[in-house]
Design a protein around this motif. Structure first.
Motif, short mmCIF file in Angstrom:
data_model
loop_
_atom_site.label_atom_id
_atom_site.label_comp_id
_atom_site.label_asym_id
_atom_site.label_seq_id
_atom_site.Cartn_x
_atom_site.Cartn_y
_atom_site.Cartn_z
N SER A 51 -8.50 -5.47 0.43
CA SER A 51 -7.63 -5.63 -0.73
C SER A 51 -7.74 -4.40 -1.61
O SER A 51 -8.85 -3.91 -1.88
N CYS A 52 -6.60 -3.89 -2.05
CA CYS A 52 -6.61 -2.72 -2.93
C CYS A 52 -7.29 -3.09 -4.24
O CYS A 52 -6.90 -4.09 -4.87
N PRO A 53 -8.29 -2.34 -4.67
CA PRO A 53 -8.98 -2.67 -5.93
C PRO A 53 -8.10 -2.49 -7.16
O PRO A 53 -8.41 -3.00 -8.23
N ARG A 54 -6.96 -1.80 -7.01
CA ARG A 54 -6.09 -1.54 -8.15
C ARG A 54 -5.05 -2.64 -8.33
O ARG A 54 -4.85 -3.14 -9.43
N CYS A 55 -4.37 -3.04 -7.22
CA CYS A 55 -3.29 -4.03 -7.33
C CYS A 55 -3.56 -5.31 -6.56
O CYS A 55 -2.83 -6.29 -6.72
N THR A 104 -4.99 -0.75 4.10
CA THR A 104 -6.07 -0.08 4.80
C THR A 104 -6.79 0.91 3.90
O THR A 104 -7.82 1.44 4.27
N GLY A 105 -6.25 1.15 2.72
CA GLY A 105 -6.89 2.05 1.77
C GLY A 105 -6.69 3.50 2.13
O GLY A 105 -6.79 3.89 3.30
N GLY A 106 -6.38 4.32 1.15
CA GLY A 106 -6.22 5.75 1.39
C GLY A 106 -7.53 6.47 1.15
O GLY A 106 -8.60 5.87 1.03
N ASP A 107 -7.46 7.80 1.06
CA ASP A 107 -8.67 8.59 0.83
C ASP A 107 -9.32 8.25 -0.50
O ASP A 107 -10.53 8.40 -0.67
N SER A 108 -8.52 7.78 -1.46
CA SER A 108 -9.06 7.44 -2.77
C SER A 108 -9.55 6.00 -2.84
O SER A 108 -10.06 5.57 -3.87
N GLY A 109 -9.35 5.24 -1.75
CA GLY A 109 -9.81 3.86 -1.73
C GLY A 109 -8.79 2.86 -2.23
O GLY A 109 -9.05 1.65 -2.19
N ILE A 110 -7.65 3.34 -2.73
CA ILE A 110 -6.60 2.43 -3.20
C ILE A 110 -5.44 2.46 -2.21
O ILE A 110 -5.38 3.31 -1.33
N CYS A 111 -4.51 1.51 -2.35
CA CYS A 111 -3.39 1.43 -1.40
C CYS A 111 -2.43 2.60 -1.60
O CYS A 111 -2.47 3.30 -2.62
N VAL A 158 0.74 2.57 -2.21
CA VAL A 158 1.66 2.43 -3.35
C VAL A 158 0.97 2.86 -4.64
O VAL A 158 1.54 3.61 -5.44
N CYS A 159 -0.25 2.39 -4.85
CA CYS A 159 -0.99 2.78 -6.06
C CYS A 159 -1.29 4.27 -6.06
O CYS A 159 -1.24 4.93 -7.12
N GLU A 160 -1.58 4.82 -4.89
CA GLU A 160 -1.83 6.26 -4.79
C GLU A 160 -0.58 7.04 -5.17
O GLU A 160 -0.64 8.03 -5.91
N THR A 161 0.58 6.58 -4.69
CA THR A 161 1.86 7.23 -5.04
C THR A 161 2.11 7.15 -6.53
O THR A 161 2.49 8.14 -7.17
N MET A 162 1.92 5.97 -7.11
CA MET A 162 2.14 5.80 -8.55
C MET A 162 1.18 6.64 -9.38
O MET A 162 1.55 7.17 -10.43
N ALA A 163 -0.03 6.78 -8.90
CA ALA A 163 -1.01 7.60 -9.62
C ALA A 163 -0.60 9.07 -9.59
O ALA A 163 -0.68 9.79 -10.60
N ARG A 164 -0.14 9.54 -8.44
CA ARG A 164 0.28 10.93 -8.33
C ARG A 164 1.53 11.22 -9.15
O ARG A 164 1.76 12.35 -9.57
N LEU A 165 2.33 10.17 -9.36
CA LEU A 165 3.52 10.33 -10.21
C LEU A 165 3.22 10.17 -11.68
O LEU A 165 4.10 10.33 -12.53
N GLY A 166 1.99 9.81 -12.00
CA GLY A 166 1.59 9.66 -13.40
C GLY A 166 1.93 8.31 -13.99
O GLY A 166 1.87 8.13 -15.22
N ARG A 167 2.27 7.32 -13.14
CA ARG A 167 2.63 5.99 -13.64
C ARG A 167 1.40 5.16 -13.94
O ARG A 167 1.43 4.31 -14.85
N ILE A 168 0.33 5.34 -13.20
CA ILE A 168 -0.92 4.60 -13.43
C ILE A 168 -2.09 5.56 -13.29
O ILE A 168 -1.94 6.68 -12.77
#
Length: 371
Positions: free
Chosen positions: A341-345, A350-357, A359-369
């Protein structure tokens, strides 16, 4: 709404207008020739051959089970509307139900026409239809996300290499998961055709994302296209049918589909790969069938099974790809990353390199979260 005018060439690479009588019924006038097999068919026989091929694919891979609810993902393009028509026909004679889900990315002047087409077709078939918008699900439309990508502070966070297709694909996969859960689907059917499968394989190879190859099966009980533990099943009934044949099927069936391409489609490499494969097919008919058979063998090797014994040769009488006789099971955990389970949402991923999903990784890179 009227259907688009039919193409003069009968559908593009691998196809052509055929003079003379139909090679199957012998009475109708041939309207389409499969260059890789030499078979010429009238419009009626051609349409039936596509329906039969899709049904055989569904049966061969156990894509649909008794009592299933299948969510058919319909965008308004030729592939998804052809899939809807065929799945609707199949559901009339088998024990499963279908619902239609449409994802609205939020592209001004592009998606509106398609939404109207899908709504009209669903109404004529008496099929339930629900629309899921990025803006409602993620509080951002695709156009807004692409604008955020260009902000200087976000480019410093790594958005420079994010294509519109990668952003859209990440959000679309999650949107389909949400939609499927909302309608209670056991399986999600998408209109991915043989050309799409080959293009995706080459994209994964060229980008070095070889882990994804293990998940490239056709879908279903014996051709898993989703990782172990994922639900619902993702199935691709058109995975053994040329794109050009689906184009002709759509015209022959009078389907009113959207012809305008996505305004962002040329940003990625997929268009170049499509043109490359079409060029090969035009010079060497049947090469796509052969390549698809090889892709499935590589998928099996990624599972540690090796090449399937007794594999058929490419180019069956109905345009069947040379698919291995052995089944393609769901990939073991060793073939990919373990789901959690993604710890963010909280979404299963399967988790990315940062450990989050993703979608959350994309939103973080866009500055949304924040990460």
């Amino acid at each position: 709404m009227s259907a688009p005018a039919a193409p003069r060439t009968g559908g593009g690479p691998g196809a052509g207008v055929a003079p003379g009588a139909c090679g199957r019924c012998g009475t109708g006038r041939a309207a389409y020739t499969r260059k890789y097999s030499g078979q010429s068919l009238c419009t009626g026989c051609f349409r039936r051959s596509i329906s039969r091929k899709a049904a055989k694919t569904v049966s061969k891979y156990g894509m649909v089970r008794d009592g299933d609810r299948v969510a058919v993902a319909v965008s308004g393009g030729k592939d998804s509307l052809a899939l809807l028509q065929i799945m609707h026909e199949m559901s009339q004679g088998h024990n499963f139900e279908i619902d239609v889900i449409t994802i609205d990315e939020g592209i001004p002047g592009y998606r509106d026409e398609a939404l109207g087409i899908v709504s009209d077709v669903c109404g004529s078939l008496g099929v339930g239809h629900r629309v899921y918008a990025y803006e409602d699900l993620f509080e951002v439309s695709l156009d807004e996300a692409l604008n955020m990508r260009q902000r200087p502070q976000n480019r410093q966070q790594g958005t420079r290499g994010m294509s519109s297709c990668s952003i859209c694909g990440t959000l679309r996969r999650r949107a389909i998961d949400i939609a499927a859960a909302d309608v209670g689907a056991d399986a999600v059917a998408t209109g991915h055709n043989l050309d799409d499968m080959l293009q995706t394989f080459l994209i994964n190879m060229l980008s070095g994302d070889t882990d994804k190859i293990a998940w490239m099966g056709p879908g279903g009980a014996t051709g898993a296209a989703t990782d172990a533990g994922a639900s619902p099943r993702r199935i691709k009934p058109f995975c053994e049918i040329y794109e050009s044949e689906i184009v002709f099927y759509a015209f022959a069936s009078g389907l009113p589909f959207q012809q305008e391409p996505c305004p962002h489609m040329n940003e990625g490499i997929r268009t170049e790969i499509r043109e490359f494969l079409n060029s090969l097919e035009s010079e060497r008919s049947g090469i796509k069938n052969s390549m698809y058979a090889s892709v499935l063998r590589i998928v099996q090797m990624a599972h540690g099974r090796g090449a399937a014994p007794g594999s058929r040769k490419a180019g069956g009488p109905d345009g069947a790809a040379g698919t291995p006789a052995a089944t393609i099971p769901a990939p073991p955990e060793s073939a990919g990353k373990r789901r959690s389970s993604c710890p963010r949402c909280g979404a299963s991923c399967t988790g990315g390199d940062s450990g989050i999903c993703s979608v959350c990784e994309t939103m973080a890179r866009l500055g949304r979260i924040r990460r």
